[in-house]
Motif scaffolding. Structure first.
Motif, PDB file in Angstrom:
ATOM      1  N   ALA A 169       0.889  -1.093  -0.055  1.00 48.24           N
ATOM      2  CA  ALA A 169      -0.133   0.003   0.033  1.00 48.24           C
ATOM      3  C   ALA A 169       0.916   1.064  -0.092  1.00 48.24           C
ATOM      4  O   ALA A 169       1.906   1.262   0.341  1.00 48.24           O
ATOM      5  CB  ALA A 169      -0.861  -0.025   1.268  1.00 48.24           C
ATOM      6  N   ALA A 170       0.445   2.315  -0.392  1.00 44.76           N
ATOM      7  CA  ALA A 170       1.149   3.740  -0.219  1.00 44.76           C
ATOM      8  C   ALA A 170       0.921   3.862   1.326  1.00 44.76           C
ATOM      9  O   ALA A 170      -0.340   3.782   1.729  1.00 44.76           O
ATOM     10  CB  ALA A 170       0.393   4.674  -1.067  1.00 44.76           C
ATOM     11  N   LEU A 171       2.136   4.276   1.812  1.00 49.02           N
ATOM     12  CA  LEU A 171       1.795   4.805   3.214  1.00 49.02           C
ATOM     13  C   LEU A 171       1.521   6.098   3.350  1.00 49.02           C
ATOM     14  O   LEU A 171       1.654   6.845   2.336  1.00 49.02           O
ATOM     15  CB  LEU A 171       3.360   4.589   3.753  1.00 49.02           C
ATOM     16  N   PRO A 172       0.829   6.548   4.379  1.00 47.11           N
ATOM     17  CA  PRO A 172       0.309   7.762   4.706  1.00 47.11           C
ATOM     18  C   PRO A 172       1.545   8.918   4.787  1.00 47.11           C
ATOM     19  O   PRO A 172       2.729   8.491   4.829  1.00 47.11           O
ATOM     20  CB  PRO A 172      -0.241   7.867   6.140  1.00 47.11           C
ATOM     21  N   ALA A 173       1.542  10.121   4.407  1.00 51.90           N
ATOM     22  CA  ALA A 173       2.404  10.929   3.997  1.00 51.90           C
ATOM     23  C   ALA A 173       2.837  11.169   5.345  1.00 51.90           C
ATOM     24  O   ALA A 173       4.348  11.828   5.226  1.00 51.90           O
ATOM     25  CB  ALA A 173       1.985  12.244   3.230  1.00 51.90           C
ATOM     26  N   GLN A 174       2.394  11.310   6.351  1.00 53.23           N
ATOM     27  CA  GLN A 174       3.074  11.682   7.935  1.00 53.23           C
ATOM     28  C   GLN A 174       2.408  10.733   8.813  1.00 53.23           C
ATOM     29  O   GLN A 174       1.354  10.250   8.711  1.00 53.23           O
ATOM     30  CB  GLN A 174       2.940  13.192   7.955  1.00 53.23           C
ATOM     31  N   ALA A 175       3.234  10.924  10.055  1.00 54.71           N
ATOM     32  CA  ALA A 175       2.871  10.143  11.134  1.00 54.71           C
ATOM     33  C   ALA A 175       1.636  10.576  11.786  1.00 54.71           C
ATOM     34  O   ALA A 175       1.729  11.946  11.871  1.00 54.71           O
ATOM     35  CB  ALA A 175       4.063   9.651  11.841  1.00 54.71           C
ATOM     36  N   ASP A 176       1.141   9.805  12.498  1.00 59.01           N
ATOM     37  CA  ASP A 176      -0.248  10.512  13.562  1.00 59.01           C
ATOM     38  C   ASP A 176       0.392  10.555  14.829  1.00 59.01           C
ATOM     39  O   ASP A 176      -0.226  11.272  15.670  1.00 59.01           O
ATOM     40  CB  ASP A 176      -1.304   9.405  13.300  1.00 59.01           C
ATOM     41  N   ALA A 177       1.436   9.817  15.277  1.00 57.59           N
ATOM     42  CA  ALA A 177       1.886   9.855  16.628  1.00 57.59           C
ATOM     43  C   ALA A 177       3.348   9.623  16.648  1.00 57.59           C
ATOM     44  O   ALA A 177       3.950   8.905  15.852  1.00 57.59           O
ATOM     45  CB  ALA A 177       1.074   9.028  17.686  1.00 57.59           C
ATOM     46  N   GLY A 178       4.079   9.979  17.944  1.00 56.83           N
ATOM     47  CA  GLY A 178       5.659   9.736  17.981  1.00 56.83           C
ATOM     48  C   GLY A 178       5.889   8.730  19.156  1.00 56.83           C
ATOM     49  O   GLY A 178       5.297   9.036  20.109  1.00 56.83           O
ATOM     50  N   LEU A 179       6.624   8.179  18.939  1.00 58.42           N
ATOM     51  CA  LEU A 179       7.184   7.042  20.129  1.00 58.42           C
ATOM     52  C   LEU A 179       8.411   7.565  20.332  1.00 58.42           C
ATOM     53  O   LEU A 179       9.416   7.859  19.606  1.00 58.42           O
ATOM     54  CB  LEU A 179       7.544   5.634  19.237  1.00 58.42           C
ATOM     55  N   PHE A 180       8.575   7.208  21.699  1.00 61.98           N
ATOM     56  CA  PHE A 180      10.020   7.542  22.419  1.00 61.98           C
ATOM     57  C   PHE A 180      10.682   6.198  22.403  1.00 61.98           C
ATOM     58  O   PHE A 180       9.921   5.371  23.283  1.00 61.98           O
ATOM     59  CB  PHE A 180       9.941   8.240  23.654  1.00 61.98           C
ATOM     60  N   PHE A 181      11.723   5.997  22.034  1.00 65.64           N
ATOM     61  CA  PHE A 181      12.589   4.680  22.522  1.00 65.64           C
ATOM     62  C   PHE A 181      12.951   4.976  23.923  1.00 65.64           C
ATOM     63  O   PHE A 181      13.569   6.001  24.174  1.00 65.64           O
ATOM     64  CB  PHE A 181      13.620   4.526  21.311  1.00 65.64           C
ATOM     65  N   ILE A 182      12.760   3.845  24.622  1.00 65.22           N
ATOM     66  CA  ILE A 182      13.080   3.920  26.300  1.00 65.22           C
ATOM     67  C   ILE A 182      14.024   3.372  26.763  1.00 65.22           C
ATOM     68  O   ILE A 182      14.650   3.194  27.582  1.00 65.22           O
ATOM     69  CB  ILE A 182      11.736   3.752  27.036  1.00 65.22           C
ATOM     70  N   GLY A 183      14.908   2.500  25.513  1.00 63.62           N
ATOM     71  CA  GLY A 183      15.835   1.433  26.171  1.00 63.62           C
ATOM     72  C   GLY A 183      16.375   0.752  24.957  1.00 63.62           C
ATOM     73  O   GLY A 183      15.892   0.775  23.871  1.00 63.62           O
ATOM     74  N   THR A 184      17.095  -0.283  25.239  1.00 60.95           N
ATOM     75  CA  THR A 184      17.693  -1.386  24.019  1.00 60.95           C
ATOM     76  C   THR A 184      17.448  -2.571  24.755  1.00 60.95           C
ATOM     77  O   THR A 184      17.966  -2.708  25.910  1.00 60.95           O
ATOM     78  CB  THR A 184      19.161  -0.615  23.699  1.00 60.95           C
ATOM     79  N   ILE A 185      17.197  -3.365  23.608  1.00 63.11           N
ATOM     80  CA  ILE A 185      17.225  -4.876  23.988  1.00 63.11           C
ATOM     81  C   ILE A 185      18.428  -5.506  23.622  1.00 63.11           C
ATOM     82  O   ILE A 185      18.843  -5.605  22.356  1.00 63.11           O
ATOM     83  CB  ILE A 185      15.788  -5.670  23.534  1.00 63.11           C
ATOM     84  N   ARG A 186      18.905  -6.520  24.466  1.00 63.56           N
ATOM     85  CA  ARG A 186      20.345  -7.127  24.100  1.00 63.56           C
ATOM     86  C   ARG A 186      19.987  -8.547  24.213  1.00 63.56           C
ATOM     87  O   ARG A 186      19.412  -9.065  24.980  1.00 63.56           O
ATOM     88  CB  ARG A 186      21.231  -6.899  25.142  1.00 63.56           C
ATOM     89  N   THR A 187      20.121  -9.282  22.885  1.00 66.45           N
ATOM     90  CA  THR A 187      19.795 -10.747  22.902  1.00 66.45           C
ATOM     91  C   THR A 187      21.117 -11.260  22.064  1.00 66.45           C
ATOM     92  O   THR A 187      21.988 -10.643  21.558  1.00 66.45           O
ATOM     93  CB  THR A 187      18.554 -10.915  21.829  1.00 66.45           C
ATOM     94  N   PRO A 188      21.135 -12.650  21.770  1.00 63.23           N
ATOM     95  CA  PRO A 188      22.287 -13.451  21.228  1.00 63.23           C
ATOM     96  C   PRO A 188      22.167 -13.144  19.899  1.00 63.23           C
ATOM     97  O   PRO A 188      22.852 -13.867  19.012  1.00 63.23           O
ATOM     98  CB  PRO A 188      22.119 -14.839  21.784  1.00 63.23           C
ATOM     99  N   TRP A 189      21.001 -12.721  19.047  1.00 66.84           N
ATOM    100  CA  TRP A 189      20.770 -12.897  17.808  1.00 66.84           C
ATOM    101  C   TRP A 189      20.991 -11.572  16.617  1.00 66.84           C
ATOM    102  O   TRP A 189      20.532 -10.625  17.211  1.00 66.84           O
ATOM    103  CB  TRP A 189      19.067 -13.337  17.396  1.00 66.84           C
TER     104      TRP A 189
END
Lengths: 150, 150
Positions: A15-35
């Motif tokens: 699909a064509a994505l909308p031209a702009q976002a409707d809300a913003g996310l804050f990244f609050i940390g980072t996940i560490r995994t073996p993969w």
């Protein structure tokens, strides 16, 4: 797994994505995994899997208060390597054409992953859990007690 | 329920929010429920609760293909009326000061709600479910098969 940065497979539809976002996310940390690649990730996290480490940003330290009382925790994260425009996908595993909302593929308009994991320990801003299946370095979006145990 | 747009209660602590968002969400539809205020919302959705209607935007119609085969569906939504900066909260129900990540309160840095619901029907771009507890008009963020039944 479906294509996430390459060409469409036969039968896949974008699909064509909308031209702009409707809300913003804050990244609050980072996940560490073996993969480190999608191919290495388990298809589904296991309670017998390795301990993974969630590093929460210092800004949110106090928000972890009391989390250790919950044996099961829901983790939301941002699958930042996935394309967002597919509406029909052809997962490699089945080859069957299926709608994005009928899959848990990372390829979706809002690539938010959700996992319920066993809480192992909370040490300062570090949370150890078992049961994740995401890539190392995945941005953290939320932590909350699992609904069924909260 | 914690404060979501008013003053802090005694013991509540707010963090400074980051200056800008790290990622953007697209709202992909709207959730219709019988509840118009937070006070009216059930604390927890029930499988015996009323049928609620999820109106998916036309852009994502094809992405619903195959969803009807799943009896249980995970719904992610955006709790757009909640403040985002509290790290310690004093829920009205308990009065006990507790960290945001130890609560399922809408008040959190990324106010994403998650519910696993019973799928009743899919008709075109309308999805009927039982088990939601969110406000009428809540923006939809994602639909996916419940992990335990997918």
């Amino acid at each position: 797994m479906p294509a996430d940065d390459g060409e469409l497979r036969p039968g896949e539809v974008a699909a064509a994505l909308p031209a702009q976002a409707d809300a913003g996310l804050f990244f609050i940390g980072t996940i560490r995994t073996p993969w480190h690649t999608r191919a290495e990730c388990p298809k589904r996290g296991s309670r017998d899997g390795p301990i993974c480490t969630i590093e929460v940003d210092e800004r949110w330290r106090l928000a972890l208060t009391g989390l250790a009382a919950h044996p099961r925790v829901q983790v939301l994260y941002w699958m930042d390597r996935a394309r967002r425009d597919l509406v029909l996908q052809a997962p490699r595993r089945t080859g069957k054409i299926i709608g994005t909302f009928a899959l848990r593929s990372p390829v979706r308009p809002n690539p938010i992953g959700s996992a319920v994991v066993d809480l192992v320990a909370v040490n300062g801003t570090t949370v150890e859990v078992r049961g994740l299946d995401c890539l190392d370095g995945t941005p953290l979006v939320d932590l909350k007690p699992d609904r069924t145990t909260a």
